[in-house]
Write a protein that holds these residues in place. Sequence first.
Motif, PDB file in Angstrom:
ATOM      1  N   TYR A 175      -5.030   6.842  -0.930  1.00  0.00           N
ATOM      2  CA  TYR A 175      -4.289   5.584  -0.897  1.00  0.00           C
ATOM      3  C   TYR A 175      -4.305   4.903  -2.251  1.00  0.00           C
ATOM      4  N   TYR A 201      -9.273  -2.785   9.075  1.00  0.00           N
ATOM      5  CA  TYR A 201      -8.865  -1.702   8.184  1.00  0.00           C
ATOM      6  C   TYR A 201      -8.764  -2.197   6.740  1.00  0.00           C
ATOM      7  N   TYR A 238       0.840  -1.197   0.000  1.00  0.00           N
ATOM      8  CA  TYR A 238       0.000   0.000   0.000  1.00  0.00           C
ATOM      9  C   TYR A 238       0.878   1.252   0.000  1.00  0.00           C
ATOM     10  N   ILE A 276      -8.523   6.220   8.018  1.00  0.00           N
ATOM     11  CA  ILE A 276      -9.750   5.473   7.729  1.00  0.00           C
ATOM     12  C   ILE A 276     -10.941   6.083   8.449  1.00  0.00           C
ATOM     13  N   LEU A 319      -3.183   4.910  10.419  1.00  0.00           N
ATOM     14  CA  LEU A 319      -4.230   4.301   9.603  1.00  0.00           C
ATOM     15  C   LEU A 319      -5.608   4.581  10.195  1.00  0.00           C
ATOM     16  N   THR A 372       1.993   3.366  13.334  1.00  0.00           N
ATOM     17  CA  THR A 372       1.458   3.159  11.984  1.00  0.00           C
ATOM     18  C   THR A 372      -0.013   2.798  12.041  1.00  0.00           C
ATOM     19  N   ASP A 373      -0.390   1.931  12.967  1.00  0.00           N
ATOM     20  CA  ASP A 373      -1.791   1.564  13.136  1.00  0.00           C
ATOM     21  C   ASP A 373      -2.629   2.773  13.524  1.00  0.00           C
ATOM     22  N   PHE A 380       0.268   5.425   0.808  1.00  0.00           N
ATOM     23  CA  PHE A 380      -0.613   6.518   1.222  1.00  0.00           C
ATOM     24  C   PHE A 380       0.097   7.832   0.912  1.00  0.00           C
ATOM     25  N   ILE A 434      -1.445  -4.351   8.082  1.00  0.00           N
ATOM     26  CA  ILE A 434      -2.729  -3.666   8.211  1.00  0.00           C
ATOM     27  C   ILE A 434      -3.749  -4.621   8.813  1.00  0.00           C
TER      28      ILE A 434
END
Length: 289
Positions: free
Chosen positions: A67, A98, A39, A155, A151, A147-148, A41, A94
Amino acid sequence: MSLNHIEIHKDEMKTIGIDVIPIGAFSEKAQSPHRDDHYMFIVLTQGVFELELDFKHITMSNHCAYYVAPGQVHSYINQNNCKGWYLFMDSLLISEKYTQILNTNLNSKQGIQLTSDNLLFSAVPLLENLLKQKKEFFQDQTEYSLTDTILGFFIGALIQEDSDKELIGRQKYQTVNMFKQLLQSRYKENKKVKDYASLLNITPLYLNEIVKQVTGFTVSYWIQQTIALEAKRLLYYTELDIKQIAFELGYEDHAYFSRFMKKNIGMTSSEFRLKNHDLSNNSPVIDNH
């Protein structure tokens, strides 16, 4: 790029599967159309950023994020006074929830305009700095957690305006996500609604009902669009002949394949290939999200 396949960029990230690169750190204009195995972004704080993404001309401006999913063909077109970051992320990092949301929004809504105070703009540079540090105890875990979190900010903003966001995490939403995952891996073999309904152990009528409720389009629409998109990629970016492309996509009769293309994109395979390949001459699809 080989004339017989579309280039795939691999192993571009740090060993932990995450990387943050400031926009402008490498020559975007030199990038040829390609796919990624991860991915990407794009988080923009300033300027105008343009890219081609699967035959769409995407224009991002000022505070926004977008994304690009693994397998999507993209190239960088222009950046004007841009500040921001590319965030590269291995799919395995990920979370399932998500991933479901990203899969469900694929080819429909992949970006969002943000307010300047969105926490995403504070969290990304923090991750960027953390990745530059000498490894300390538990640093990998800290990087994964941050990082989570990033995201989550992205999201959360992406689904904020979704009228059906209350469905997220429920069985219907999970089933639609499973359908879209199956579609990406099986569209060359399975081309009928009943094929996917059977794989999911539900009726074609029910599958069509929930897919339309969650995405706004029918199962047949997504099957046809997925096949047509990959066909356009191969016709445009490779020199495989039409018979080879038809066979690659699961059609033994290339004449039937061309009729399929005529119905779904308004021109036969030959007509599409003969068309001027300069995408900038086509009417752009502008997406300011």
